[in-house]
Design an enzyme around this catalytic site. Structure first.
Site, PDB file in Angstrom:
ATOM      1  N   HIS A 112      -7.256  -6.619  -0.902  1.00 52.88           N
ATOM      2  CA  HIS A 112      -6.152  -5.521  -0.825  1.00 52.88           C
ATOM      3  C   HIS A 112      -4.870  -5.992   0.337  1.00 52.88           C
ATOM      4  O   HIS A 112      -4.033  -5.637   0.293  1.00 52.88           O
ATOM      5  CB  HIS A 112      -6.721  -4.297  -0.389  1.00 52.88           C
ATOM      6  CG  HIS A 112      -5.724  -3.131  -0.215  1.00 52.88           C
ATOM      7  ND1 HIS A 112      -4.798  -2.509  -1.223  1.00 52.88           N
ATOM      8  CD2 HIS A 112      -5.483  -2.378   0.786  1.00 52.88           C
ATOM      9  CE1 HIS A 112      -4.151  -1.719  -0.679  1.00 52.88           C
ATOM     10  NE2 HIS A 112      -4.362  -1.473   0.498  1.00 52.88           N
ATOM     11  N   ASP A 136       0.894  -1.269  -0.190  1.00 59.78           N
ATOM     12  CA  ASP A 136      -0.076   0.113   0.150  1.00 59.78           C
ATOM     13  C   ASP A 136       1.045   1.248   0.031  1.00 59.78           C
ATOM     14  O   ASP A 136       1.501   1.370  -0.567  1.00 59.78           O
ATOM     15  CB  ASP A 136      -1.085   0.020   1.105  1.00 59.78           C
ATOM     16  CG  ASP A 136      -2.065   1.183   1.152  1.00 59.78           C
ATOM     17  OD1 ASP A 136      -2.807   0.858   0.494  1.00 59.78           O
ATOM     18  OD2 ASP A 136      -1.884   2.061   1.881  1.00 59.78           O
TER      19      ASP A 136
END
Length: 330
Positions: free
Chosen positions: A306, A108
């Site tokens: 994610h 991320d």
């Protein structure tokens, strides 16, 4: 005892780059260390499965709570969260532990940081691992202007440029906020529809409106058991969201700072791990990378959303350890 105490090594602290960084270290202090850089809204705790697995495999592992997060310092100026500061913290952490170079692994926002290490601190980089976050060269224009035009004014990164409101919304109930974010992936079509459904402006990734409209259960199965979710919720309840959101408030400043930066990474072994069902950073975002990186290996984790290192830790660990054994044998 909390999950933080039972699942992580004892916390250590380092005075580096004008701040105090809390970090976790495991494995033998030999060879090239692997430094894990977490994303938003996360902590070093996000890497708990990798810390244990790599240490068990005889690897030296270091995972900081980065500035603004967890137990680390939280400067009160937005400009203290620029990419020069974030990369400088990781370089300073190497100085603290006595390591010349490291393999930097980021997920991320942490991925943005580690992909900048070969440009800002090339002498400290033995290798780079990107998890979900691809490398991309400097944008042709202000990235906030690009995102506003492409995704709308309520897209979360654009919204994060607003003073005070994001911290208030995200911090109003940190357990709810972290429960909203940390969920397993929905069906791709349902996820795409949900990203715009709650935004009157039609913006994509309008997390403010989605969070306000969330019923507390929809949007995919919970990612974490309650005790692990509590580690994140407690940390943000204590430390707030100003620091984490301020990373995003430096997008334009970072873009200005890196004018004239090279567009290629050569001479550095790189591993890119994508996640099949990441709605924010899909595998397609990594497709241009071979044009910019001379030594690149790419793999995709099937079925993962994610939060890949937490969703599919065994597969992530296998890919990282296999690559390390081939490129950085003990």
């Amino acid at each position: 005892m909390s999950a933080l105490e039972t699942m992580m090594p004892a916390v250590k602290r380092a005075a580096v780059n004008g701040v105090e960084i809390a970090y976790y270290e495991a494995g033998p202090r030999e060879g090239v260390p692997i430094v894990f850089s977490h994303g938003f809204p996360e902590l070093a705790f996000s890497w708990r499965h990798q810390i244990q697995a790599l240490a068990d495999a005889g690897r030296w592992v270091i995972a900081p709570d980065q500035r603004g997060y967890g137990l680390s310092s939280k400067p009160d100026r937005v400009e203290d969260y620029g990419i020069d500061k974030l990369t400088g913290d990781l370089a300073g952490l190497l100085d603290h532990v006595g390591a010349e170079t490291a393999v930097f692994c980021g997920h991320d926002w942490g991925g943005f940081v580690v992909w900048q290490m070969p440009f800002m601190h090339p002498e400290r980089v033995a290798g780079v691992i990107g998890l979900n976050t691809p490398f991309s060269p400097r944008a042709p224009a202000d990235p906030i202007a690009i995102m506003r035009k492409r995704f709308g004014p309520d897209m979360y990164i654009v919204w994060f440029q607003t003073p005070d409101e994001p911290e208030a919304v995200l911090g109003a109930d940190t357990t709810r906020t972290l429960s909203f974010f940390m969920r397993k992936p929905m069906d791709p079509a349902a996820a795409a529809a949900a990203m715009t459904a709650a935004a009157a402006s039609g913006s994509t990734f309008a997390f403010r409106d989605l969070l306000k409209a969330w019923d507390g259960t929809s949007g995919g199965e919970p990612l974490l058991p309650p005790d692990e979710l509590a580690v994140f919720a407690d940390a943000f309840r204590e430390g707030g969201f100003f620091g984490p959101v301020s990373w995003y408030r430096n997008f334009t400043r970072n873009w200005e700072m890196t004018e004239g930066q090279a567009t290629r990474i050569d001479g550095v072994p790189c591993l890119m791990i994508t996640a099949e069902r990441d709605a924010v950073l899909p595998p397609s975002a990594a497709e241009p990378m071979p044009g910019f990186i001379g030594d690149l290996e790419t793999h995709m984790v099937a079925g993962s959303g994610h939060w890949t290192q937490q969703e599919k830790p065994a597969e992530v660990n296998r890919l990282i350890l296999d690559w390390l054994e081939r490129r950085f044998p003990k």
